[in-house]
Design an enzyme around this catalytic site. Structure first.
Site, PDB file in Angstrom:
ATOM      1  N   CYS A 151     -14.816  -3.574  -0.790  1.00  0.00           N
ATOM      2  CA  CYS A 151     -13.431  -3.876  -0.431  1.00  0.00           C
ATOM      3  C   CYS A 151     -12.897  -4.960  -1.369  1.00  0.00           C
ATOM      4  O   CYS A 151     -13.619  -5.493  -2.197  1.00  0.00           O
ATOM      5  CB  CYS A 151     -13.349  -4.326   1.021  1.00  0.00           C
ATOM      6  SG  CYS A 151     -14.078  -5.957   1.304  1.00  0.00           S
ATOM      7  N   CYS A 206     -13.783  -2.302   5.886  1.00  0.00           N
ATOM      8  CA  CYS A 206     -12.861  -1.493   5.086  1.00  0.00           C
ATOM      9  C   CYS A 206     -13.567  -0.560   4.110  1.00  0.00           C
ATOM     10  O   CYS A 206     -13.046   0.505   3.780  1.00  0.00           O
ATOM     11  CB  CYS A 206     -11.898  -2.403   4.331  1.00  0.00           C
ATOM     12  SG  CYS A 206     -10.741  -3.269   5.409  1.00  0.00           S
ATOM     13  N   CYS A 246     -15.981  -9.259   4.917  1.00  0.00           N
ATOM     14  CA  CYS A 246     -15.955  -9.620   6.335  1.00  0.00           C
ATOM     15  C   CYS A 246     -16.491  -8.442   7.125  1.00  0.00           C
ATOM     16  O   CYS A 246     -16.724  -7.374   6.560  1.00  0.00           O
ATOM     17  CB  CYS A 246     -14.533  -9.997   6.771  1.00  0.00           C
ATOM     18  SG  CYS A 246     -13.462  -8.572   7.023  1.00  0.00           S
ATOM     19  N   LYS A 289      -6.915   6.267  12.226  1.00  0.00           N
ATOM     20  CA  LYS A 289      -7.315   6.809  10.928  1.00  0.00           C
ATOM     21  C   LYS A 289      -7.800   8.248  11.072  1.00  0.00           C
ATOM     22  O   LYS A 289      -8.609   8.550  11.949  1.00  0.00           O
ATOM     23  CB  LYS A 289      -8.408   5.944  10.300  1.00  0.00           C
ATOM     24  CG  LYS A 289      -7.944   4.513  10.006  1.00  0.00           C
ATOM     25  CD  LYS A 289      -9.028   3.686   9.334  1.00  0.00           C
ATOM     26  CE  LYS A 289      -8.521   2.294   8.978  1.00  0.00           C
ATOM     27  NZ  LYS A 289      -9.553   1.479   8.314  1.00  0.00           N
ATOM     28  N   ARG A 331      -2.507   6.010   9.837  1.00  0.00           N
ATOM     29  CA  ARG A 331      -2.502   5.542   8.436  1.00  0.00           C
ATOM     30  C   ARG A 331      -2.546   6.739   7.477  1.00  0.00           C
ATOM     31  O   ARG A 331      -2.448   7.897   7.877  1.00  0.00           O
ATOM     32  CB  ARG A 331      -3.702   4.631   8.202  1.00  0.00           C
ATOM     33  CG  ARG A 331      -3.790   3.423   9.143  1.00  0.00           C
ATOM     34  CD  ARG A 331      -2.830   2.318   8.768  1.00  0.00           C
ATOM     35  NE  ARG A 331      -2.992   1.113   9.577  1.00  0.00           N
ATOM     36  CZ  ARG A 331      -3.763   0.068   9.255  1.00  0.00           C
ATOM     37  NH1 ARG A 331      -4.514   0.104   8.175  1.00  0.00           N
ATOM     38  NH2 ARG A 331      -3.792  -0.996  10.029  1.00  0.00           N
ATOM     39  N   CYS A 372      -7.451 -11.316   0.378  1.00  0.00           N
ATOM     40  CA  CYS A 372      -7.602 -10.929   1.778  1.00  0.00           C
ATOM     41  C   CYS A 372      -7.799 -12.169   2.644  1.00  0.00           C
ATOM     42  O   CYS A 372      -8.722 -12.955   2.424  1.00  0.00           O
ATOM     43  CB  CYS A 372      -8.779  -9.973   1.957  1.00  0.00           C
ATOM     44  SG  CYS A 372      -9.030  -9.487   3.682  1.00  0.00           S
ATOM     45  N   LYS A 421      -4.502   0.445  14.825  1.00  0.00           N
ATOM     46  CA  LYS A 421      -4.426   1.438  13.765  1.00  0.00           C
ATOM     47  C   LYS A 421      -5.183   2.707  14.142  1.00  0.00           C
ATOM     48  O   LYS A 421      -6.094   2.695  14.975  1.00  0.00           O
ATOM     49  CB  LYS A 421      -4.994   0.859  12.462  1.00  0.00           C
ATOM     50  CG  LYS A 421      -6.437   0.387  12.567  1.00  0.00           C
ATOM     51  CD  LYS A 421      -6.834  -0.353  11.302  1.00  0.00           C
ATOM     52  CE  LYS A 421      -8.205  -1.005  11.435  1.00  0.00           C
ATOM     53  NZ  LYS A 421      -8.543  -1.822  10.264  1.00  0.00           N
ATOM     54  N   ARG A 447       0.854  -1.199   0.000  1.00  0.00           N
ATOM     55  CA  ARG A 447       0.000   0.000   0.000  1.00  0.00           C
ATOM     56  C   ARG A 447       0.886   1.244   0.000  1.00  0.00           C
ATOM     57  O   ARG A 447       1.796   1.372   0.825  1.00  0.00           O
ATOM     58  CB  ARG A 447      -0.916  -0.006   1.213  1.00  0.00           C
ATOM     59  CG  ARG A 447      -1.922   1.139   1.259  1.00  0.00           C
ATOM     60  CD  ARG A 447      -2.809   1.016   2.480  1.00  0.00           C
ATOM     61  NE  ARG A 447      -3.646  -0.178   2.400  1.00  0.00           N
ATOM     62  CZ  ARG A 447      -4.129  -0.818   3.471  1.00  0.00           C
ATOM     63  NH1 ARG A 447      -3.843  -0.378   4.697  1.00  0.00           N
ATOM     64  NH2 ARG A 447      -4.881  -1.888   3.324  1.00  0.00           N
TER      65      ARG A 447
END
Length: 1468
Positions: free
Chosen positions: A1331, A1380, A1376, A1112, A1045, A1337, A1110, A976
């Protein structure tokens, strides 16, 4: 009055058409018929636009585009021999629902006499071959046998095309001549009105553009045509009957779509198309028997079984289908099949006994049929026969390019795109074509092409003699052009350039100045262009290369290209060596003078493109072997085809390569491998020819994969596993006492394996020898040698074993005897008792562990303990049951409770890993050097690489097959790229495009967080990938991991100055919060440590343990909330001054999307608005917010580690107070703002600075090339000339930003060229987002990116029907529950629960201001459509003015509003 049918058709065209196109060809000049007309005005007294196109210039491409743009009635005049090359465009015209009527004269099909319309006897023999070839394109088809009928039906077809938005083909016998009553000025106004035209325009505007790939594949689904929105058969018949009634009222001339002539109660009935029916009609009418009738078909397509059967008298006992056939017979002809199927396709319509049906085929035009022929037909008892067997015909060409459903769409599309007007496809694909199986043989096509090649060679000789003939006066420019053409006639580009120059000079000279051979050269001017000759065949040719004719073609040295399709799925490949297909590619390569390529469009579009171009340029025979698996069964999805392709390539069953022997003459390597693996026989050929060693020298990194077969790799891996097991066992046994324990796990995620590792640690503490392994890595026979075996088994899907345990269970469940009487075992299962909500689904809960436990007892093994069942619904998830079960296990093994030993100290394993990593170094560098595996072996390294922007993944499409073959998973890495604010330069775009081709899978992903993502990066390419990214002045550091991120920012093309301010802030904040470790530069950029290997790293903000999870951050600019500001840990909402400048930011905290199915302690949450800060205070605010989470976030439970839980647990007031204590200033009260939507602004937008911005729709952010939409190539070409910016949007789309007015037209032209201007999608599609999910994934439970578009399409027809096609509905899908694609703020969300099953959430706010609510769980596609369709209908009928779907479902009580994160799971 009109003298010919074509004159009548031309006059009818003028009656009501807005534009008329005459397509001139060597066999016909319809433009001349237009010139002869005296009345050139429409019924509204206007003059339509008239244009003339040449048949060899791809005229129907222009017709298709013009009709789509104008949405008016277009009439086309052409001979039937122009239809075959137009097939791709006819499909598209039908899909667009354009009102196009093609008036056609049926012409002779005679390859040996091309262009001549007369037979040796002086008469025209029209052929229906072209009509039959296009019968499945979606056009409605009228046929006539005389000029008056053709004129009448021309008027009707033009009106019907408008009133049904369906294109028509109006075909007439070209030989028909008679006087025609031209009463169009009276009839046409009664057939069509301005209101009809306006209604058509509205319908066509509402139709979404459909790709050709769906059209070719689905033509059998509907007789009315390929478009799902096309008018139905009944609708077309109803409109046609209404129009014919009006025609009769106005003129007295009567027609029916399908009409019967003859006595009321016939015993025998002939059935014929109207075209060619005159002779048989006359013979039947004058026959002395009164028991014979005729059904004449005017409206042939769409075929209506009901109308046909209603026209047929019930007394009939025998039906004779009267149909034209060429010399090469097929078993059954098209009309015969239509007639036969009618008696079985429509229940209740046919009232009589099913008659005997026979096929009577006539040769020629049918004009010579006599009463004696009719008598013979009546007397014949054969099921098929020639009604005029003594007819002497010309040699008929069976060449038939682009047949219907069996032609492969992607490859033919690419041929059309690459070669356009030069393309000449000589035959069909795989199955019998329209007229017979002779076309299957490449020998036939070869012979036909040789004729054409020889014809061009004669033309070249004519040109050569002409320029050398001093007696012919030729201007110097013309002589030069002809000479240059002759020298370069084999080069397609130069041949076109010099040929066009020559044609222009010849035409400019005028007919009077052209003498001798110059006249002949101009007449054959189509020969100037170098054609690209192709034969298309199928895998059936590979079973017997010699007898199939392939041998003759490839040994000929002729400049001919073969495209051979292999449609056999990998999973259904033939295993019988006696019936094995031969390798045509290897066969051809052994000749040494044949270009060979092996390609797969579902793997690499660019590789196919290269191969086709190289094959065309190669002087000599070329073979392109093209893979397109066709799995058995109905409704096979593209995803299935993709998976089959990947399996074939990954295993070496279908290697991708190109072989160009001409390169050897230049001293270059002729073999270019485009995939990782090759088949053994191909490997042996390369070794024999010494090419393999050269390839390895040029690409050392490929040495291992090229020189090891699948078998040798499997053997090596098996040996390595056995050695590891042996070493581990020896190590454990040394110095350890107690009974040995084998611990086996089955786990798709990490929980099962994690518990297995804990058992190993526990065993060591108790002085037990223990080893662990995945269940599939041992055989069931190994159980007989073990004394104690412990199983930890997770539950997958609907009560299935995990992937790494399925083979073990398959073997165990199938056995009835196994010597395990001395084996003791224990089983602990992991499941979720509420995962499947329906009562009948309770059997899925922990089913694998229950079945395993029961089976082992059945086989005689002894349980150590009772079955342990971990339940995610328990207070501590599976830990609750584990805490009770584990002590019983140790007790059963004779182990006493440990005294003074803490088995599992309560600490953060991830924090420990971070501290031990030496500021994110770990052993990543060492792992990269390990070339024995495609993965990073150390688990800690796979977590640490996330901080570097890298995820280790494997291709889940290939998992099971690779496991069967004993191979490790198909490991690769996702990389990424951090792009703060989503703004990149054209140079950076070009770099990302190139990197994706050189080091990744050839596609570029635009993420939901405005970042670039590369997928399919192999370990050996990982370092190169990141170095190239950094060379482009971008990086991957902190794109993932427990840090801040990529910072998102509204791309806001309109408010130009404001965008610069907020984007600068996003960049500055991103730089401020970036980790300071030098590990990234050392590992990836080869920047060495300081002398003495001293590490001086320090993280002033993060510290050695970084963040709990994480973090954001986003920046929103009202009124657009495309970043979904409330869905993130920290949000900034830009507030402006009155002059539009940036005043500062409102600040939101505590948002987040992730959750876990069935775990109500996890939930999405929207951020709280806590105040306002100035631009100067914003960076400090961001840092301090993040440090509060650093210090107070949950580091023990990663499912509870996000800042939303910190705030939810402690309260927002506590958080504000803690934050304020760290700030050097006082946060102000939040200021007013308003959001209106969270979508992108598509199309052109002009900013305040007068620069232009174009927002492209990129489906789910995947930038790639397809035959229908070469987007990646288009954006690459645009980036080469663009001087502004590329802005990635938060919805995965792309803005070509800051375009100058002077550049706009050029950019627009390129957008159109590469199909990037397509914005005619539904509001639902434009507002959808998904996503990645499968196949890469690791967390995906269901498809997402690859599936969402097809699901949305299921609703589009309903929304269009309701007049809501353009209404925006926010739809999001994830594979899932981790969120995302930010699904929980969508109006409709589909969240994967298991493969093919989704939880459906409804009621999110249209501009991201409200969470949605679970509506129903685990719905399949059919169930989703069944639930949402009536909901859309209700919305349409009950909605308030301007009410969005999410608001509607709450107002009417379908779901209740979610007012906070904690009430997300509250359904009462």
């Amino acid at each position: 009055m009109a003298a010919t049918a074509f004159d009548a058709l031309a006059q009818a065209s003028f009656a009501s058409s807005a534009s008329i196109v005459a397509v001139n060809s060597p066999s016909s000049q319809p433009a001349a018929a237009i010139d002869r007309l005296s009345d050139k005005y429409t019924i509204s007294n206007t003059s339509p636009s008239v244009s003339t196109l040449q048949a060899n210039a791809d005229p129907f491409l222009k017709i298709q585009d013009a009709a789509a743009a104008s949405k008016d009635l277009t009439a086309v005049l052409a001979a039937s021999d122009v239809l075959l090359p137009a097939i791709p465009h006819l499909f598209k015209i039908a899909a667009q629902r354009s009102a196009v009527v093609v008036h056609v004269e049926a012409k002779e099909r005679d390859a040996s006499n091309a262009g001549n319309s007369s037979s040796s006897k002086g008469g025209v023999v029209p052929s229906n071959a072209d009509l039959m070839a296009v019968r499945q394109t979606g056009f409605a088809i009228f046929t006539s046998d005389n000029a008056q009928t053709a004129f009448d039906l021309a008027l009707v077809s033009q009106a019907a095309a408008v009133r049904t938005s369906t294109p028509f083909l109006n075909v007439v016998n070209g030989a028909a001549q008679q006087k025609v009553v031209l009463d169009h000025q009276k009839v046409a106004p009664a057939l069509i009105s301005e209101q009809d035209l306006q209604a058509h325009r509205e319908r066509q505007t509402a139709v979404s553009e459909i790709s050709l790939s769906s059209l070719y594949l689905n033509t059998k689904d509907s007789a009315a045509g390929p478009s799902a929105t096309a008018a139905s058969t009944e609708e077309i018949y109803t409109k046609v009957e209404e129009l014919l009634a009006v025609l009769q009222e106005q003129t007295g001339r009567s027609y029916r779509p399908i009409e019967y002539h003859g006595p009321a109660h016939p015993k025998t009935v002939f059935v014929s198309l109207a075209i060619g029916s005159s002779a048989v009609e006359h013979a039947v009418e004058h026959h002395h028997h009164k028991s014979i009738g005729l059904v004449k078909v005017h409206l042939y397509r769409p075929w209506s079984e009901r109308h046909f059967l209603e026209a047929l008298p019930v007394s009939v006992e025998r039906v004779i289908v009267y149909e034209q056939a060429p010399a090469a017979h097929t078993a059954w002809t098209p009309l015969f099949l239509d007639v036969s199927a009618s008696f079985h396709a429509t229940e209740g319509v046919w009232k009589g006994q099913v008659p005997k049906i026979v096929s009577a085929r006539y040769r020629g035009s049918g004009a010579s049929i006599t009463e004696n022929d009719i008598e013979s037909a009546l007397a014949s008892d054969k099921p098929t026969f020639a009604i005029n067997p003594n007819y002497v015909a010309h040699a008929v060409s069976h060449a038939s390019p682009l047949q219907d459903s069996d032609i492969d769409t992607p490859y033919v599309q690419m041929l059309n795109q690459v070669f356009q007007g030069r393309l000449n496809i000589e035959n069909g694909v795989k199955t019998d074509s329209v007229w017979g199986s002779a076309q299957q043989s490449p020998e036939f096509g070869y012979g036909s092409l040789v004729t054409k090649v020889a014809s061009r060679a004669r033309f070249a000789e004519l040109v050569s003699k002409t320029v050398q003939d001093s007696s012919i006066k030729i201007s110097e420019p013309l002589r030069k052009a002809l000479t240059q053409w002759h020298l370069n006639r084999s080069d397609s580009k130069l041949a076109k350039r010099h040929g066009d120059e020559a044609i222009a000079l010849l035409e400019a000279a005028g007919k009077e100045a052209l003498v001798g051979s110059l006249t002949e050269i101009l007449a054959q001017s189509s020969q100037f262009a170098k054609p690209s000759h192709w034969l298309i065949g199928a895998d059936s040719w590979a079973f017997d290369i010699a007898n199939s004719g392939v041998h003759h073609v490839i040994s000929s040295d002729a400049d001919i290209n073969l495209l051979i399709l292999d449609t056999e799925p990998y999973t259904a490949r033939a295993q019988n060596p006696e019936n094995r297909k031969k390798d045509i590619g290897l066969y051809a390569m052994n000749y040494g003078s044949v270009y060979v390529a092996s390609v797969a469009v579902y793997s690499s579009y660019s590789q196919v493109l290269h191969a086709l171009i190289e094959a065309d340029q190669y002087q000599g025979p070329s073979i392109v072997l093209a893979y397109l698996p066709r799995p058995e069964g109905e409704n096979v999805s593209p995803i299935t085809v993709l998976k089959e392709t990947k399996l074939a390539i990954d295993t070496g069953y279908w290697p991708l390569y190109r072989w160009n022997p001409k390169l050897e003459e230049k001293g270059e390597e002729p073999f270019h491998l485009d995939s990782e693996r090759i088949k053994l026989d191909l490997q042996q050929f390369l070794e024999r020819e010494n090419h393999l060693s050269l390839i390895i020298q040029q690409n050392p990194s490929l040495a291992r994969t090229l020189t090891q077969s699948i078998e040798s790799e499997a053997q090596a891996r098996d040996a390595a596993l056995k050695k590891k097991a042996k070493d581990d066992f020896a190590k454990l046994m040394g110095g350890l006492g107690g009974p040995p324990v084998l611990i086996l796990f089955g786990s798709d995620g990490s929980n099962g394996e994690s518990l297995a590792k804990r058992l190993v640690k526990g065993a060591k503490l108790r002085n037990l020898s223990a080893r662990y392994s995945a269940m599939d890595d041992v055989s069931i026979e190994d159980l007989t040698m073990e004394k104690h075996v412990i199983f930890v088994v997770s539950t997958a899907g609907q009560g299935e074993f995990p992937v790494n345990a399925r083979e073990f269970w398959k073997s165990l469940s199938a056995t009835t005897e196994l010597g395990v009487s001395e084996t003791k075992f224990a089983v602990f299962g992991l499941g979720d008792s509420h995962y499947w909500p329906r009562e009948e689904d309770a059997i899925f809960y922990n089913r694998p562990s229950k079945e395993l436990h029961a089976k082992l007892i059945e086989l005689g093994a002894t349980p150590l303990t009772d079955l342990g069942l971990g339940d995610d619904q328990d207070a501590d998830s599976y830990e609750t049951a584990w805490a009770a079960w584990e002590p019983l296990l140790w007790e059963s093994l004779g182990c006493k409770p440990l005294e003074g030993v803490v088995e599992e100290p309560k600490k953060s394993a991830d924090d420990g890993m971070k501290v031990a990593s030496n500021y994110l170094r770990g052993t990543i560098a060492e792992g990269l050097l390990d070339d024995t595996t495609g993965q990073l072996r150390a688990e800690a390294d796979t977590k640490l690489t996330k901080f570097h922007g890298i995820y280790q993944q494997d291709d889940r499409d290939l998992r099971e097959e690779r496991k069967k073959q004993g191979l490790e998973k198909a490991f690769s890495f996702m990389v990424r790229v951090r792009v703060p604010g989503g703004v990149a330069t054209p140079a950076q775009w070009l770099a990302m495009d190139s990197i994706s081709d050189v080091t990744a899978n050839g596609t570029l992903k635009l993420t939901t967080r405005q970042a670039f993502q590369f997928h399919g990066v192999l370990k050996r390419n990982l370092k190169k990938n990141i170095q190239l990214v950094n060379k482009a002045l971008l990086d991957t550091l902190a794109a993932c991991g427990d840090v801040n991120r990529n910072i998102m920012c509204n791309p806001n093309p309109h408010q130009s100055d404001l965008h610069k301010q907020v984007n600068d802030f996003a960049n500055n904040l991103s730089a401020h919060l970036l980790p300071k470790t030098s590990a990234y530069r050392e590992i990836w950029l080869d920047q060495k440590l300081v002398k003495g290997e001293a590490v001086v790293d320090h993280e002033p903000i993060y510290g050695a343990t970084y963040l709990p999870r994480k973090f954001k951050i986003v920046v929103a600019v009202p009124p657009n909330n495309d970043v979904d500001v409330f869905a993130h840990d920290l949000g900034y909402i830009a507030i402006t001054n009155k002059d539009g400048s940036l005043a500062g930011f409102n600040v939101t905290v505590g948002g987040g999307m992730g959750m876990t199915h069935g775990n109500k302690k996890t939930f999405p949450r929207l951020g709280d608005l806590i105040g306002f800060c100035t631009p100067e205070q914003a960076i400090e605010t961001g840092e301090k917010v993040m440090t509060v989470q650093r210090d107070f976030g949950d580091r023990m439970n990663r499912k509870h580690a996000r800042m939303k839980y910190t705030i939810e647990d402690r309260g927002i007031e506590w958080f504000k107070a803690e934050l304020q204590s760290r700030l050097s200033f006082q946060l102000q009260e939040a200021r007013p703002f308003k959001f209106l939507d969270n979508a992108d602004r598509y199309g052109w937008t002009q900013g305040q600075d007068k620069l232009w911005h174009y927002c492209c729709y990129i489906e789910n952010g995947r930038v790639k090339d397809t035959p229908a939409e070469p987007h990646k190539t288009g954006l690459r070409e645009i980036a080469k000339i663009h001087q502004g910016e590329f802005r990635l949007t938060p919805n995965q789309h792309l803005i070509i930003a800051k375009v100058k007015e002077s550049e706009k037209a050029r950019i627009q032209e390129m957008l159109e060229q590469y199909k990037l201007d397509k914005l005619n999608y539904s509001g639902a599609m434009l507002n959808s987002m998904a996503c990645v999910a499968f196949p890469t994934c690791a967390l995906a439970m269901a498809e997402s990116e690859r599936y969402l578009p097809s699901l949305v399409e299921k609703f589009e027809s309903t929304l269009e029907e309701l007049g809501m096609r353009d209404d925006a509905v926010t739809i999001r899908m994830t594979g899932c529950p981790n969120g995302c694609a930010r699904p929980y703020v969508a109006e409709i969300a589909f969240v994967g629960k298991a493969f093919g099953a989704y939880n459906v959430y409804l009621g999110g706010g249209h501009h991201g201001e409200r969470l949605n609510k679970l509506y129903k769980e685990a719905l399949t596609e059919a169930e989703i459509v069944a639930e949402l369709t009536p909901m859309f209908r209700r919305w349409a009928s009950e909605r308030l003015d301007g009410e969005h779907f999410g608001d509607f479902v709450i107002r009417v009580g379908i779901v209740k509003a979610t007012l906070s994160g904690k009430t997300f799971h509250d359904l009462s």
